[in-house]
Scaffold this active site. Structure first.
Site, PDB file in Angstrom:
ATOM      1  N   ARG A 154      77.885  79.250  22.257  1.00  0.00           N
ATOM      2  CA  ARG A 154      78.466  78.196  22.829  1.00  0.00           C
ATOM      3  C   ARG A 154      80.186  77.398  22.040  1.00  0.00           C
ATOM      4  NH1 ARG A 154      75.156  79.146  25.173  1.00  0.00           N
ATOM      5  NH2 ARG A 154      73.105  78.327  25.247  1.00  0.00           N
ATOM      6  N   SER A 204      69.943  70.442  25.915  1.00  0.00           N
ATOM      7  CA  SER A 204      69.284  71.104  23.830  1.00  0.00           C
ATOM      8  C   SER A 204      70.418  70.077  22.665  1.00  0.00           C
ATOM      9  CB  SER A 204      69.825  72.604  23.587  1.00  0.00           C
ATOM     10  OG  SER A 204      68.615  73.145  24.635  1.00  0.00           O
ATOM     11  N   GLU A 274      74.793  70.621  19.293  1.00  0.00           N
ATOM     12  CA  GLU A 274      75.187  71.029  20.059  1.00  0.00           C
ATOM     13  C   GLU A 274      75.992  70.408  20.987  1.00  0.00           C
ATOM     14  OE1 GLU A 274      73.821  73.682  24.698  1.00  0.00           O
ATOM     15  OE2 GLU A 274      73.285  74.583  21.840  1.00  0.00           O
TER      16      GLU A 274
END
Length: 279
Positions: A154, A204, A274
């Protein structure tokens, strides 16, 4: 901004522009620098949480006018950053190219996917992405290739270098169209079965802590279904904070904070968001 994010949350942007070419985007960067105006580039807004007070900046949105996808050769695809991952995946299928099946159903843009090295079901962008074209903070064009993109979980070099991604080059592999489609359909069905796609969210909510799954930790702490205002920890998948209806940015941040603090207290594991939060 609520109309330009998948969370359906956020106040007004001070100014919003929609470039149709890399030249447009470069000129916008140059104008903003000259006038001392803060600039924020977005794609589909699928990993973005905007303040209830909005964004005191010029928001440059790469959308349908900046979404060309084309073949470079038999196994290489170029995509402009505003193209959706769904469009890219379908293009790969039409041309019998495998490697992007994992991305089918991720609601982001190609630029956003490269920026955060998006991934799912054992695949990620770094498996197929080998070059990104960009515009730097001065409005000049450039590119990064392979290891220089620093693709990790990420994360990419673009988190730190201030450049705006305008195009992606992906190396795929020839495969049977029926096999590709079967895998895409299977992964999409798994998403529908396990994820709360019927509600606005940013996917998410937390990064995966090493050795754990954020959703499992949140559920084990009894927070599944927990709500603050219109924000709720999904009853379908605790890894998703959703906009159950009328959620504000303040609601979502308060719920995320409660989840993180509870997991740290009860499990001793730090949860890191995130989602990008901006104002």
């Amino acid at each position: 901004m609520k109309n330009h994010t998948t969370f359906k949350v956020g106040g007004n942007a001070r100014l919003m522009v929609f470039p149709k070419s890399a030249q447009d985007a470069a000129e916008i960067v140059q104008l903003c620098k000259k006038q001392g105006i803060r600039l924020l580039a977005i794609g589909n807004g699928s990993n973005l949480l905007v303040s209830d007070n909005g964004i005191n900046a010029c928001v440059m949105c790469f959308g349908n006018d900046f979404s060309d996808v084309k073949l470079i050769d038999d196994e290489t695809v170029f995509a402009e950053s505003g193209a959706s991952l769904m469009k890219l995946c379908r293009f790969a299928l039409e041309n019998g190219l495998s490697g992007l099946e994992f991305a089918y159903g991720i609601p982001g843009s190609c630029g956003g996917a490269a920026f955060m090295n998006a991934g799912a079901y054992g695949g990620e962008m770094k498996d197929v992405l080998y070059r990104c074209e960009h515009i730097d903070e001065n409005g000049d064009t450039g590119c990064l290739e392979n290891d220089d993109m620093k693709l990790s979980y990420r994360h990419s070099a673009y988190y730190d270098n201030g450049c705006i991604i305008t195009g992606l080059y992906l190396k795929l592999k020839k495969a049977d169209k029926n096999d590709i489609k079967a895998k895409m359909d299977d992964l999409l069905q798994r998403r529908k079965d396990k994820q709360p796609l019927e509600y606005p969210s940013a996917g998410s909510t937390f990064k995966r802590p090493e050795g754990y799954f954020a959703g499992a930790l949140i559920e084990e702490c009894g927070l599944k279904g927990k709500a603050v205002g219109g924000a709720q920890v999904s009853e379908k998948h605790a890894g998703f904070v959703i906009n159950k209806g009328g959620a504000t940015c303040k609601d979502i941040l308060a719920l995320c904070k409660e989840c993180a603090e509870t997991v740290m207290k009860e499990k001793g594991v730090k949860l890191e968001m995130e989602i990008r939060v901006t104002e």
